[in-house]
Scaffold this active site. Structure first.
Site, short mmCIF file in Angstrom:
data_model
loop_
_atom_site.label_atom_id
_atom_site.label_comp_id
_atom_site.label_asym_id
_atom_site.label_seq_id
_atom_site.Cartn_x
_atom_site.Cartn_y
_atom_site.Cartn_z
N ILE A 71 31.75 33.03 40.17
CA ILE A 71 32.96 33.75 40.56
C ILE A 71 34.10 32.77 40.72
CG2 ILE A 71 32.50 33.65 43.06
CD1 ILE A 71 33.48 36.65 43.13
N CYS A 72 35.32 33.21 40.37
CA CYS A 72 36.53 32.41 40.57
C CYS A 72 37.59 33.36 41.12
CB CYS A 72 36.97 31.74 39.27
SG CYS A 72 37.45 32.90 37.97
N ARG A 73 38.86 33.08 40.91
CA ARG A 73 39.90 33.96 41.44
C ARG A 73 40.04 35.22 40.61
NH1 ARG A 73 45.09 34.88 40.41
NH2 ARG A 73 45.26 33.08 39.04
N GLY A 75 38.37 35.66 37.22
CA GLY A 75 37.30 35.90 36.27
C GLY A 75 37.32 35.03 35.03
N MET A 99 37.32 36.92 42.59
CA MET A 99 37.51 37.16 44.02
C MET A 99 38.65 38.15 44.29
SD MET A 99 35.24 35.75 45.97
CE MET A 99 36.04 36.00 47.55
#
Length: 120
Positions: A71-73, A75, A99
């Site tokens: 997961i990141c900010r 995608g 996120m």
């Protein structure tokens, strides 16, 4: 159940990712940079920035031999990370929308000292 698609790592909705990482089916690996992680992250997630992963950093011990959900900010970085991990033989997928989508769906975010976090 996590599975790899024929064309590469799959993608999960935030709800499905939360379910699979909460029940222990998979490990949530946050690949954002440290300031983003510190601002707010999913409870129970492990942290390894994509920048370090790309330079060959090893996975945290708790990830070894387990399916991984990155997961990141938004995608994009997590999709890169899932592809990179799949190339290393790791069963990996990522969270669509990152996120930002996780928080928008009302899933838990924790910040410094266990307080409510924000998505940076």
């Amino acid at each position: 159940m996590l599975s790899l698609l024929r064309r590469g790592p799959g993608r999960l909705t935030p709800q499905l990712a939360h379910q699979q990482t909460s029940d222990g089916t998979a490990v949530l690996l946050d690949v954002r940079e440290t300031p983003e992680w510190n601002a707010g992250h999913a409870p129970g997630a492990l942290h390894l920035p994509l920048s370090r992963l790309m330079t060959g950093a090893p996975l945290p011990a708790a990830v070894q031999g387990r399916p991984v959900v990155t997961i990141c900010r938004s995608g994009h970085r997590s999709q890169q990370a899932a592809k990179l991990l799949a190339g290393r033989g790791v069963q990996a997928t990522d969270v669509t929308g990152g996120m930002t989508a996780w928080a928008r769906e009302g899933l838990p975010v924790t910040g410094p000292g266990g307080s409510g976090g924000v998505i940076a």
